[in-house]
Design an enzyme around this catalytic site. Sequence first.
Site, mmCIF file in Angstrom:
data_model
loop_
_atom_site.group_PDB
_atom_site.id
_atom_site.type_symbol
_atom_site.label_atom_id
_atom_site.label_comp_id
_atom_site.label_asym_id
_atom_site.label_seq_id
_atom_site.Cartn_x
_atom_site.Cartn_y
_atom_site.Cartn_z
ATOM 1 N N HIS A 46 0.851 -1.190 0.000
ATOM 2 C CA HIS A 46 0.000 0.000 0.000
ATOM 3 C C HIS A 46 0.888 1.241 0.000
ATOM 4 O O HIS A 46 2.058 1.186 0.395
ATOM 5 C CB HIS A 46 -0.891 0.013 1.233
ATOM 6 C CG HIS A 46 -1.941 -1.048 1.238
ATOM 7 N ND1 HIS A 46 -3.004 -1.007 2.114
ATOM 8 C CD2 HIS A 46 -2.110 -2.160 0.488
ATOM 9 C CE1 HIS A 46 -3.786 -2.049 1.904
ATOM 10 N NE2 HIS A 46 -3.254 -2.781 0.926
ATOM 11 N N GLU A 48 1.003 3.818 1.925
ATOM 12 C CA GLU A 48 1.528 4.199 3.238
ATOM 13 C C GLU A 48 2.683 3.293 3.662
ATOM 14 O O GLU A 48 3.714 3.774 4.149
ATOM 15 C CB GLU A 48 0.418 4.139 4.304
ATOM 16 C CG GLU A 48 -0.732 5.091 4.059
ATOM 17 C CD GLU A 48 -1.879 4.478 3.254
ATOM 18 O OE1 GLU A 48 -2.979 5.043 3.296
ATOM 19 O OE2 GLU A 48 -1.668 3.434 2.577
ATOM 20 N N CYS A 76 -5.857 1.951 5.942
ATOM 21 C CA CYS A 76 -6.522 0.719 6.362
ATOM 22 C C CYS A 76 -5.917 0.289 7.710
ATOM 23 O O CYS A 76 -4.910 0.848 8.149
ATOM 24 C CB CYS A 76 -6.325 -0.369 5.307
ATOM 25 S SG CYS A 76 -4.641 -1.042 5.246
ATOM 26 N N CYS A 79 -2.179 -0.367 7.497
ATOM 27 C CA CYS A 79 -1.371 0.839 7.336
ATOM 28 C C CYS A 79 -1.383 1.690 8.594
ATOM 29 O O CYS A 79 -0.356 2.271 8.966
ATOM 30 C CB CYS A 79 -1.846 1.632 6.127
ATOM 31 S SG CYS A 79 -1.506 0.790 4.567
#
Length: 150
Positions: A46, A48, A76, A79
């Site tokens: 992801h 992040e 999420c 993250c």
Amino acid sequence: MRLAIAKGMEGVAAGQTPFGACIVRGDEAVATTHNVVLCTTDITAHAEVTAIRESCRALGTIDLAGCVIYSTCEPCPMCFSACHWANLGRIVYGASIADAAACGFRELSISNDQMKQLGGSAVEVEAGFLRDETLELFRAWSRRPERRTY
């Protein structure tokens, strides 16, 4: 945040999803990344997490105290946890988890506020920053016929 949005647009242009992140220390951008899950076949890549990895390498530490992460979307749970473990001082995001879910992403409906409260995290969370601009990023992605979610 605008660096994260621009990076998210770069990702969309490259066939990725509309998630971008930028980690800043003081007035300096340390790492600006977009989601690379699809091109790396790494479900943890992801924006992040990728920004945290790059920032730790660039700064030679796993402690990102004093840094802020700007994300096009509410992180999420994975993250958020990575932000907590990296000791980031603040998370600033545009679109919400609900906004991402409305675009077709399989988001877990656990907000950063819930994660912060349940986990006792000290990270500050600022929601809805430049939300309209981040939603435009999601709309641009939604218009692509080859869009894929995960």
